[in-house]
Design a protein around this motif. Structure first.
Motif, PDB file in Angstrom:
ATOM      1  N   ARG A  20     -18.227 -28.009 -12.412  1.00  0.00           N
ATOM      2  CA  ARG A  20     -18.601 -29.401 -12.134  1.00  0.00           C
ATOM      3  C   ARG A  20     -18.514 -29.769 -10.660  1.00  0.00           C
ATOM      4  N   ALA A  21     -17.783 -28.978  -9.888  1.00  0.00           N
ATOM      5  CA  ALA A  21     -17.675 -29.251  -8.444  1.00  0.00           C
ATOM      6  C   ALA A  21     -17.380 -27.947  -7.723  1.00  0.00           C
ATOM      7  N   ARG A  22     -17.659 -27.952  -6.412  1.00  0.00           N
ATOM      8  CA  ARG A  22     -17.402 -26.752  -5.592  1.00  0.00           C
ATOM      9  C   ARG A  22     -15.913 -26.502  -5.404  1.00  0.00           C
ATOM     10  N   LEU A  46      -3.390 -32.750 -11.099  1.00  0.00           N
ATOM     11  CA  LEU A  46      -3.421 -34.164 -10.707  1.00  0.00           C
ATOM     12  C   LEU A  46      -4.641 -34.442  -9.834  1.00  0.00           C
ATOM     13  N   GLY A  47      -5.373 -35.505 -10.140  1.00  0.00           N
ATOM     14  CA  GLY A  47      -6.629 -35.789  -9.434  1.00  0.00           C
ATOM     15  C   GLY A  47      -7.679 -34.816  -9.924  1.00  0.00           C
ATOM     16  N   ALA A  48      -7.902 -34.814 -11.230  1.00  0.00           N
ATOM     17  CA  ALA A  48      -8.631 -33.708 -11.879  1.00  0.00           C
ATOM     18  C   ALA A  48     -10.133 -33.942 -12.058  1.00  0.00           C
ATOM     19  N   ALA A  49     -10.611 -35.193 -11.899  1.00  0.00           N
ATOM     20  CA  ALA A  49     -12.037 -35.461 -12.163  1.00  0.00           C
ATOM     21  C   ALA A  49     -12.913 -34.934 -11.022  1.00  0.00           C
ATOM     22  N   PRO A  50     -14.098 -34.429 -11.265  1.00  0.00           N
ATOM     23  CA  PRO A  50     -14.742 -34.334 -12.571  1.00  0.00           C
ATOM     24  C   PRO A  50     -14.264 -33.181 -13.451  1.00  0.00           C
ATOM     25  N   GLY A  51     -13.516 -32.210 -12.878  1.00  0.00           N
ATOM     26  CA  GLY A  51     -12.926 -31.225 -13.778  1.00  0.00           C
ATOM     27  C   GLY A  51     -13.111 -29.764 -13.408  1.00  0.00           C
ATOM     28  N   SER A  52     -13.532 -29.463 -12.172  1.00  0.00           N
ATOM     29  CA  SER A  52     -13.789 -28.048 -11.878  1.00  0.00           C
ATOM     30  C   SER A  52     -12.496 -27.231 -11.756  1.00  0.00           C
ATOM     31  N   PHE A  53     -11.408 -27.837 -11.234  1.00  0.00           N
ATOM     32  CA  PHE A  53     -10.126 -27.116 -11.230  1.00  0.00           C
ATOM     33  C   PHE A  53      -9.766 -26.773 -12.685  1.00  0.00           C
ATOM     34  N   LEU A  54      -9.923 -27.764 -13.569  1.00  0.00           N
ATOM     35  CA  LEU A  54      -9.544 -27.550 -14.979  1.00  0.00           C
ATOM     36  C   LEU A  54     -10.365 -26.427 -15.599  1.00  0.00           C
ATOM     37  N   ASP A  71      -6.496 -38.227 -14.037  1.00  0.00           N
ATOM     38  CA  ASP A  71      -7.270 -38.860 -12.947  1.00  0.00           C
ATOM     39  C   ASP A  71      -7.442 -40.355 -13.235  1.00  0.00           C
ATOM     40  N   LEU A  72      -7.622 -41.119 -12.158  1.00  0.00           N
ATOM     41  CA  LEU A  72      -7.944 -42.547 -12.301  1.00  0.00           C
ATOM     42  C   LEU A  72      -9.288 -42.685 -13.018  1.00  0.00           C
ATOM     43  N   GLN A  73     -10.176 -41.740 -12.746  1.00  0.00           N
ATOM     44  CA  GLN A  73     -11.510 -41.747 -13.357  1.00  0.00           C
ATOM     45  C   GLN A  73     -11.442 -41.061 -14.716  1.00  0.00           C
ATOM     46  N   GLN A  87      -6.686 -40.447 -18.544  1.00  0.00           N
ATOM     47  CA  GLN A  87      -7.130 -41.340 -17.487  1.00  0.00           C
ATOM     48  C   GLN A  87      -5.941 -42.192 -17.094  1.00  0.00           C
ATOM     49  N   GLY A  88      -5.525 -42.122 -15.837  1.00  0.00           N
ATOM     50  CA  GLY A  88      -4.357 -42.893 -15.424  1.00  0.00           C
ATOM     51  C   GLY A  88      -4.031 -42.658 -13.966  1.00  0.00           C
ATOM     52  N   ASP A  89      -2.995 -43.389 -13.524  1.00  0.00           N
ATOM     53  CA  ASP A  89      -2.578 -43.353 -12.123  1.00  0.00           C
ATOM     54  C   ASP A  89      -1.334 -42.474 -12.004  1.00  0.00           C
ATOM     55  N   SER A 113      -2.743 -30.123  -7.323  1.00  0.00           N
ATOM     56  CA  SER A 113      -3.209 -31.464  -6.955  1.00  0.00           C
ATOM     57  C   SER A 113      -4.334 -31.352  -5.942  1.00  0.00           C
ATOM     58  N   ASP A 114      -5.467 -31.930  -6.318  1.00  0.00           N
ATOM     59  CA  ASP A 114      -6.612 -32.023  -5.408  1.00  0.00           C
ATOM     60  C   ASP A 114      -6.856 -33.512  -5.131  1.00  0.00           C
ATOM     61  N   LEU A 115      -5.772 -34.306  -5.292  1.00  0.00           N
ATOM     62  CA  LEU A 115      -5.868 -35.763  -5.138  1.00  0.00           C
ATOM     63  C   LEU A 115      -6.445 -36.136  -3.787  1.00  0.00           C
ATOM     64  N   ALA A 116      -7.334 -37.099  -3.796  1.00  0.00           N
ATOM     65  CA  ALA A 116      -7.874 -37.605  -2.533  1.00  0.00           C
ATOM     66  C   ALA A 116      -7.941 -39.121  -2.647  1.00  0.00           C
ATOM     67  N   ASN A 132       0.986 -40.449   1.102  1.00  0.00           N
ATOM     68  CA  ASN A 132       1.671 -41.158   0.006  1.00  0.00           C
ATOM     69  C   ASN A 132       1.408 -40.510  -1.332  1.00  0.00           C
ATOM     70  N   LEU A 133       0.155 -40.105  -1.565  1.00  0.00           N
ATOM     71  CA  LEU A 133      -0.168 -39.414  -2.821  1.00  0.00           C
ATOM     72  C   LEU A 133       0.671 -38.140  -2.925  1.00  0.00           C
ATOM     73  N   ASN A 134       0.736 -37.390  -1.826  1.00  0.00           N
ATOM     74  CA  ASN A 134       1.438 -36.107  -1.880  1.00  0.00           C
ATOM     75  C   ASN A 134       2.952 -36.255  -2.018  1.00  0.00           C
ATOM     76  N   MET A 153      -0.986 -28.395  -3.344  1.00  0.00           N
ATOM     77  CA  MET A 153      -1.485 -29.765  -3.112  1.00  0.00           C
ATOM     78  C   MET A 153      -2.365 -29.835  -1.875  1.00  0.00           C
ATOM     79  N   LYS A 154      -3.378 -30.669  -2.003  1.00  0.00           N
ATOM     80  CA  LYS A 154      -4.318 -30.835  -0.889  1.00  0.00           C
ATOM     81  C   LYS A 154      -3.746 -31.807   0.135  1.00  0.00           C
ATOM     82  N   ILE A 155      -3.880 -31.455   1.404  1.00  0.00           N
ATOM     83  CA  ILE A 155      -3.439 -32.386   2.451  1.00  0.00           C
ATOM     84  C   ILE A 155      -4.585 -32.639   3.425  1.00  0.00           C
TER      85      ILE A 155
HETATM   86  C1  LIG Z   1     -11.582 -34.419  -4.819  1.00  0.00           C
HETATM   87  S1  LIG Z   1     -11.410 -35.248  -6.350  1.00  0.00           S
HETATM   88  C2  LIG Z   1     -10.802 -33.991  -7.409  1.00  0.00           C
HETATM   89  C3  LIG Z   1     -11.783 -32.890  -7.782  1.00  0.00           C
HETATM   90  C4  LIG Z   1     -11.258 -31.983  -8.856  1.00  0.00           C
HETATM   91  N1  LIG Z   1     -10.135 -31.165  -8.386  1.00  0.00           N
HETATM   92  C5  LIG Z   1     -12.284 -31.037  -9.415  1.00  0.00           C
HETATM   93  O1  LIG Z   1     -12.147 -29.832  -9.192  1.00  0.00           O
HETATM   94  O2  LIG Z   1     -13.205 -31.481 -10.097  1.00  0.00           O
HETATM   95  C6  LIG Z   1     -10.024 -36.266  -6.096  1.00  0.00           C
HETATM   96  C7  LIG Z   1      -9.633 -37.138  -7.258  1.00  0.00           C
HETATM   97  O3  LIG Z   1      -8.380 -37.789  -7.012  1.00  0.00           O
HETATM   98  C8  LIG Z   1      -8.364 -38.938  -7.850  1.00  0.00           C
HETATM   99  N2  LIG Z   1      -7.264 -39.860  -7.505  1.00  0.00           N
HETATM  100  C9  LIG Z   1      -7.048 -40.492  -6.326  1.00  0.00           C
HETATM  101  N3  LIG Z   1      -5.944 -41.274  -6.404  1.00  0.00           N
HETATM  102  C10 LIG Z   1      -5.434 -41.117  -7.668  1.00  0.00           C
HETATM  103  C11 LIG Z   1      -4.288 -41.651  -8.346  1.00  0.00           C
HETATM  104  N4  LIG Z   1      -3.467 -42.511  -7.754  1.00  0.00           N
HETATM  105  N5  LIG Z   1      -4.065 -41.249  -9.629  1.00  0.00           N
HETATM  106  C12 LIG Z   1      -4.906 -40.383 -10.256  1.00  0.00           C
HETATM  107  N6  LIG Z   1      -6.013 -39.850  -9.646  1.00  0.00           N
HETATM  108  C13 LIG Z   1      -6.276 -40.207  -8.375  1.00  0.00           C
HETATM  109  C14 LIG Z   1      -9.749 -39.539  -7.599  1.00  0.00           C
HETATM  110  O4  LIG Z   1     -10.102 -40.437  -8.645  1.00  0.00           O
HETATM  111  C15 LIG Z   1     -10.640 -38.278  -7.545  1.00  0.00           C
HETATM  112  O5  LIG Z   1     -11.286 -38.025  -8.753  1.00  0.00           O
END
Ligand SMILES: C[S@@+](CC[C@H](N)C(=O)[O-])C[C@H]1O[C@@H](n2cnc3c(N)ncnc32)[C@H](O)[C@@H]1O
Length: 198
Positions: A20-22, A46-54, A71-73, A87-89, A113-116, A132-134, A153-155
């Protein structure tokens, strides 16, 4: 400044291989270097949408493993037996209670974590939001990662990363920085790989 190429070779490779993503290739490169993912593991992403890590994690852990993505999304159903999504924070305590209750365990073998944060384009603001996320990711690892487990984790490089690395070093035996090839040349992204939770 290098030209921004939205459809570069990793974009095309992701399309060809059904990811789903690069980003999947970033995790693959980290995994190939540090040998993190093994059959049967329990992994929290953590920060899993759209789901390519998964998608990548699911292949590596096999049918005895479990991957939990947050993911929030909303993460569209991946139709993978060993993947559960929420879906959550990541700052919401109730979310972890729900995950623990529904899955029946409270310790993962690996956290990715690929959170951004939503970026503003103002480097100082984006850098702080990412930090802060990290810091929260390290806190989640302190609580929900088993002893000996690993964290990726991504920085955003250059923004108080010393604070984060310092915090990680208090909790892990080894802390390394790694920049996979699939990270765009113009990006400040890197990953911190933490091994051997104490
Ligand atoms: C770069 S994307 C992740 C891509 C994912 N690793 C993949 O392979 O498809 C970063 C994600 O971090 C999520 N995000 C940012 N802040 C968040 C939070 N506080 N809680 C949960 N997810 C969060 C965003 O919604 C976004 O989908």
């Amino acid at each position: 400044m290098p030209k921004f190429e939205p459809k570069d070779r990793f974009y095309n490779k992701a399309k060809e291989e059904g990811y789903r993503a690069r980003s999947a290739f970033k995790l693959q490169a980290i995994d190939e270097k540090y040998r993190l993912l093994k059959s049967g593991m329990k992994v929290l992403d953590l920060g899993a949408a759209p789901g390519s890590f998964l998608q990548y994690i699911s292949e590596k852990i096999g049918d005895k493993g479990i991957a939990v993505g947050v993911d929030l999304q909303k993460i569209d159903d991946l139709e993978l037996e060993n993947v559960r999504t929420y879906q959550g924070d990541i700052f919401d305590e109730e979310l972890y209670k729900k995950i623990v209750q529904e899955n029946g365990f409270n310790q993962f073998d690996l956290i990715t974590s690929d959170l951004a944060p939503k970026t503003t384009g103002i480097p100082f603001v984006d850098g702080n939001a990412s930090l802060n996320l990290n810091l929260q990711v390290v806190e989640v690892a302190r609580r929900y990662l088993r002893r000996g487990g690993g964290l990726v984790m991504k920085i955003l490089s250059g923004f108080n990363e010393g604070d984060l690395i310092g915090r990680a070093k208090k909790n892990f035996r080894q802390v390394k920085k790694f920049r996979p090839q699939a990270v765009r040349k113009s990006s400040a992204e890197s990953y911190i790989v933490c091994l051997g939770k104490m």
